[in-house]
Structures are given as structure tokens and as C-alpha cells.
Design a protein around this motif. Sequence first.
Motif, mmCIF file in Angstrom:
data_model
loop_
_atom_site.group_PDB
_atom_site.id
_atom_site.type_symbol
_atom_site.label_atom_id
_atom_site.label_comp_id
_atom_site.label_asym_id
_atom_site.label_seq_id
_atom_site.Cartn_x
_atom_site.Cartn_y
_atom_site.Cartn_z
ATOM 1 N N ARG A 38 -2.661 -0.736 8.034
ATOM 2 C CA ARG A 38 -1.587 -1.438 7.338
ATOM 3 C C ARG A 38 -1.822 -2.949 7.246
ATOM 4 O O ARG A 38 -1.695 -3.540 6.168
ATOM 5 C CB ARG A 38 -0.242 -1.154 8.012
ATOM 6 N N SER A 39 -2.161 -3.590 8.338
ATOM 7 C CA SER A 39 -2.326 -5.049 8.327
ATOM 8 C C SER A 39 -3.403 -5.474 7.340
ATOM 9 O O SER A 39 -3.225 -6.427 6.553
ATOM 10 C CB SER A 39 -2.663 -5.561 9.726
ATOM 11 N N GLU A 40 -4.526 -4.767 7.362
ATOM 12 C CA GLU A 40 -5.623 -5.088 6.455
ATOM 13 C C GLU A 40 -5.221 -4.837 4.999
ATOM 14 O O GLU A 40 -5.503 -5.653 4.112
ATOM 15 C CB GLU A 40 -6.848 -4.245 6.802
ATOM 16 N N ILE A 41 -4.552 -3.717 4.755
ATOM 17 C CA ILE A 41 -4.137 -3.366 3.398
ATOM 18 C C ILE A 41 -3.144 -4.395 2.855
ATOM 19 O O ILE A 41 -3.282 -4.887 1.729
ATOM 20 C CB ILE A 41 -3.525 -1.952 3.370
ATOM 21 N N GLU A 42 -2.150 -4.749 3.657
ATOM 22 C CA GLU A 42 -1.140 -5.708 3.208
ATOM 23 C C GLU A 42 -1.742 -7.075 2.908
ATOM 24 O O GLU A 42 -1.300 -7.766 1.988
ATOM 25 C CB GLU A 42 -0.031 -5.831 4.252
ATOM 26 N N SER A 43 -2.762 -7.463 3.656
ATOM 27 C CA SER A 43 -3.385 -8.772 3.446
ATOM 28 C C SER A 43 -4.124 -8.852 2.113
ATOM 29 O O SER A 43 -4.367 -9.939 1.588
ATOM 30 C CB SER A 43 -4.350 -9.086 4.582
ATOM 31 N N ASN A 44 -4.491 -7.686 1.542
ATOM 32 C CA ASN A 44 -5.224 -7.661 0.284
ATOM 33 C C ASN A 44 -4.329 -7.512 -0.935
ATOM 34 O O ASN A 44 -4.812 -7.512 -2.076
ATOM 35 C CB ASN A 44 -6.235 -6.499 0.291
ATOM 36 N N LEU A 45 -3.020 -7.372 -0.713
ATOM 37 C CA LEU A 45 -2.084 -7.140 -1.827
ATOM 38 C C LEU A 45 -1.253 -8.379 -2.105
ATOM 39 O O LEU A 45 -0.775 -9.030 -1.191
ATOM 40 C CB LEU A 45 -1.160 -5.950 -1.503
ATOM 41 N N THR A 46 -1.086 -8.672 -3.376
ATOM 42 C CA THR A 46 -0.209 -9.790 -3.772
ATOM 43 C C THR A 46 1.229 -9.301 -3.830
ATOM 44 O O THR A 46 1.519 -8.273 -4.438
ATOM 45 C CB THR A 46 -0.615 -10.300 -5.180
ATOM 46 N N PRO A 47 2.174 -9.992 -3.193
ATOM 47 C CA PRO A 47 3.571 -9.565 -3.237
ATOM 48 C C PRO A 47 4.080 -9.430 -4.671
ATOM 49 O O PRO A 47 3.738 -10.234 -5.542
ATOM 50 C CB PRO A 47 4.309 -10.685 -2.491
ATOM 51 N N LEU A 48 4.885 -8.398 -4.913
ATOM 52 C CA LEU A 48 5.415 -8.175 -6.261
ATOM 53 C C LEU A 48 6.501 -9.183 -6.597
ATOM 54 O O LEU A 48 6.691 -9.536 -7.760
ATOM 55 C CB LEU A 48 5.988 -6.751 -6.370
ATOM 56 N N ILE A 49 7.218 -9.614 -5.584
ATOM 57 C CA ILE A 49 8.294 -10.575 -5.773
ATOM 58 C C ILE A 49 7.976 -11.826 -4.980
ATOM 59 O O ILE A 49 7.698 -11.759 -3.769
ATOM 60 C CB ILE A 49 9.649 -10.004 -5.318
ATOM 61 N N THR A 50 7.980 -12.967 -5.638
ATOM 62 C CA THR A 50 7.742 -14.238 -4.954
ATOM 63 C C THR A 50 9.076 -14.847 -4.575
ATOM 64 O O THR A 50 9.908 -15.147 -5.413
ATOM 65 C CB THR A 50 6.972 -15.213 -5.862
ATOM 66 N N LEU A 62 14.486 3.269 -1.359
ATOM 67 C CA LEU A 62 13.208 3.632 -1.960
ATOM 68 C C LEU A 62 12.532 2.418 -2.597
ATOM 69 O O LEU A 62 13.167 1.608 -3.276
ATOM 70 C CB LEU A 62 13.418 4.699 -3.039
ATOM 71 N N GLY A 63 11.235 2.279 -2.343
ATOM 72 C CA GLY A 63 10.433 1.262 -3.001
ATOM 73 C C GLY A 63 10.568 -0.149 -2.476
ATOM 74 O O GLY A 63 9.958 -1.067 -3.011
ATOM 75 N N GLU A 64 11.352 -0.341 -1.432
ATOM 76 C CA GLU A 64 11.584 -1.705 -0.949
ATOM 77 C C GLU A 64 10.454 -2.223 -0.061
ATOM 78 O O GLU A 64 10.198 -3.418 -0.008
ATOM 79 C CB GLU A 64 12.913 -1.765 -0.193
ATOM 80 N N SER A 65 9.778 -1.328 0.645
ATOM 81 C CA SER A 65 8.689 -1.724 1.553
ATOM 82 C C SER A 65 7.411 -1.009 1.157
ATOM 83 O O SER A 65 7.445 -0.015 0.419
ATOM 84 C CB SER A 65 9.051 -1.361 3.003
ATOM 85 N N LEU A 66 6.281 -1.521 1.639
ATOM 86 C CA LEU A 66 5.013 -0.862 1.371
ATOM 87 C C LEU A 66 4.963 0.452 2.150
ATOM 88 O O LEU A 66 5.034 0.456 3.375
ATOM 89 C CB LEU A 66 3.839 -1.751 1.783
ATOM 90 N N ALA A 67 4.859 1.547 1.434
ATOM 91 C CA ALA A 67 4.814 2.871 2.045
ATOM 92 C C ALA A 67 3.370 3.362 2.064
ATOM 93 O O ALA A 67 2.681 3.322 1.043
ATOM 94 C CB ALA A 67 5.688 3.841 1.263
ATOM 95 N N LEU A 68 2.942 3.819 3.221
ATOM 96 C CA LEU A 68 1.581 4.325 3.382
ATOM 97 C C LEU A 68 1.611 5.729 3.955
ATOM 98 O O LEU A 68 2.425 6.025 4.838
ATOM 99 C CB LEU A 68 0.778 3.422 4.320
ATOM 100 N N PRO A 69 0.730 6.618 3.490
ATOM 101 C CA PRO A 69 0.621 7.931 4.128
ATOM 102 C C PRO A 69 0.110 7.754 5.557
ATOM 103 O O PRO A 69 -0.554 6.750 5.867
ATOM 104 C CB PRO A 69 -0.384 8.664 3.248
ATOM 105 N N PRO A 70 0.410 8.682 6.446
ATOM 106 C CA PRO A 70 0.040 8.521 7.858
ATOM 107 C C PRO A 70 -1.427 8.180 8.099
ATOM 108 O O PRO A 70 -1.742 7.380 8.989
ATOM 109 C CB PRO A 70 0.404 9.882 8.459
ATOM 110 N N PHE A 71 -2.338 8.738 7.305
ATOM 111 C CA PHE A 71 -3.756 8.499 7.581
ATOM 112 C C PHE A 71 -4.181 7.062 7.268
ATOM 113 O O PHE A 71 -5.251 6.615 7.687
ATOM 114 C CB PHE A 71 -4.634 9.514 6.838
ATOM 115 N N LEU A 72 -3.338 6.301 6.540
ATOM 116 C CA LEU A 72 -3.645 4.901 6.244
ATOM 117 C C LEU A 72 -2.832 3.929 7.095
ATOM 118 O O LEU A 72 -3.057 2.717 7.041
ATOM 119 C CB LEU A 72 -3.382 4.598 4.762
ATOM 120 N N GLU A 73 -1.899 4.429 7.874
ATOM 121 C CA GLU A 73 -0.989 3.558 8.612
ATOM 122 C C GLU A 73 -1.727 2.624 9.563
ATOM 123 O O GLU A 73 -1.354 1.457 9.720
ATOM 124 C CB GLU A 73 0.029 4.401 9.386
ATOM 125 N N LYS A 74 -2.793 3.078 10.175
ATOM 126 C CA LYS A 74 -3.532 2.236 11.113
ATOM 127 C C LYS A 74 -4.219 1.058 10.421
ATOM 128 O O LYS A 74 -4.619 0.088 11.073
ATOM 129 C CB LYS A 74 -4.566 3.070 11.875
#
Length: 322
Positions: free
Chosen positions: A309-321, A295-307
Motif C-alpha cells: 500500500r505505501s509504495e502504491i500510494e506514493s506512485n499515485l497522484t491524488p484525484l482531489i487536490t 464507496l470510492g472515498e479511499s484507495l481500495a486494494l485487494p488483499p494480495f496488494l495490501e502489503k
Amino acid sequence: MQLTGIHHVSALTASAKKNYTFYTEVLGMRLVKKSVNQDSPNMYHLFYADEIGSPGTDLTFFEMIGVGHTYEGNNSISLTSLRVQNDEALSYWVERFNQYEVKHQGIEKQFGRSVLFFQDPEGQRLMLVSDQENKGVASGIPWEKSPVPQRYGITGLGPVKLTVPEKEMSAKVLTTIMGFRKVGSYSAYQEGQPEVEVYQTGEGGTGAEVHLEIRVDLAKEKPGRGSVHHVAFRVSDKKELEEWHHRLKQERIPNSGVVDRYYFQSLYFREPNGILYELATDGPGFTTDESSEHLGESLALPPFLEKQRSEIESNLTPLITK
């Protein structure tokens, strides 16, 4: 229909990364879901809870980069509390807070329980509450891999405090509409103010309480980092949630209708003093798309946002460097 307790509390943070560090490394809670705000997927939505993300243990944060300071005041959810097993655990936390330079007020008594007020680095108003005398809603199980020893770990959400300028309408919604019952009161911390009233639902106890504070001397709170967005209460399943929707319509209370949040179904409405309430189902839960071990190790998205994913991940700063 019976609300069975607090489901989750959602608050605001200006930095998901710093928030993650404090809640996992200092408070020792488990990040059970790393996701995004489903209504605004360019921002993180982080969920901290017990070992398996049980309903009633979940403190969540929306990241709003650059959000300003909170100006505390009325019409607010002014305190979130977290449960620990007993009074001994509070003594451990005093030492831990001193070690990590966490602002706190020392152990006090409130409504017959030992409590410890503290703040996170953004001024989030928090309290640890001892379950030593609790006979109500069962708590969760602290994360075994937490940096905090399991016997002292946070076991779930305790009472939330509402600060409002006018009592009658808020109390009426809690009791007449939502089925809470008044079980007592305790002295206000501000001299000359009315006693804080305590309302319980379901089995009662620390996991099923709302504390109502009346403050006619305060201006309306201006929310920012360190403020609470909403509190959610537990509903058994979608069928019962739909019954609650029908009830709100009968009472002519504006509401969102049933909303699918993937991990639970939700229904939102505001009470007369402007507090945002959510009713949320206990299931299907956070293991819908991740195993309990991961749990919580990867970015989890509801199915309607899965398409996206690439755009969403590019806008987020990693929690762990790394």
C-alpha cells in the motif's frame, strides 16, 4: 448457462484526475471504487457506476499516463452507451452538454430509441440511450448525491458497438458460443456500409445488447486515450463461470482461466476479430471492503496488494487536490 447482460466496460485514460472530474462532476456518476490495475498496480483503476455499484452499471478506466491519441478504426469496441430513464432526460443532457461545452451530435433515433452521441475530453466515443421503451434488463439507481438530478441521472450501461472487418466469425461466437440472438438491424451512419446488426442476451433490452458494425474500409484501430480495452458480460456466480471456462476449453478457444478480481471472478478471451471479452460474476461486489455510504472515498486494494500500500500510494497522484 445464460449471460444476463453487460457487466462493465473498461477504457483507457491519460489522466485519472481529469477523468474523475468529468465523470463525477459533468456526467454525475458515482466513483464506487478507487483502486489500481491488479496486473500493474502503479496505475489507477477507477470504477464509476450507480448508487451502489450494481453489475451492469459500471464504466471503468485504467490510467496510462502519457498514452497517445486513439486512431479510430476496425477490430475495436467503438462505442459505449449509457442508459437514462426516458426521452425527457436526453433533453436535459443536451442543455447540460451545451453548458459544459461537451461535444455532442444532438438527439437522434437508433433502433427505435432516442439517443445522444457525445465524447468525453479525451475523445471517448459515448452515447446516451433512452430507456423509455425498454422492456429488458432492469437498470440501476442513479446516485442520490450526484450533481445531476436523480430523475435525469445515468442508470447503467447500454449497448456496446463492435466495429470489425469480417462479420461471420464474430457473429458465430456471439450466437453459437455465447448464446446471443440476433434481434434486428439498423442503417449504418456511413453511406454504402452494411446495416449494423443487433444481438441480445438474457432478458434483452438496452442493458444486454451488442451492436455489430462491419467496416471493410477501415484500418485496424490504434488504441490510446479514449479507447476501450474490453467489455465484460454478466455471469451469475463462480460455479457458472467455471462452466463457461469448461465450454471455452471444449471449443478450443484460448482463455485466461478463472481469475479472482476480489470484487468479482473473471474469465477473459478474444473473439476472432481481436475484441477482448470478459465474463464476470455479479458478486461479491464493491461493498466487500467498503460500506455503501463510503464507496470510492479511499484507495481500495485487494488483499494480495495490501502489503504494498505505501509504495502504491506514493506512485499515485491524488484525484482531489485539497
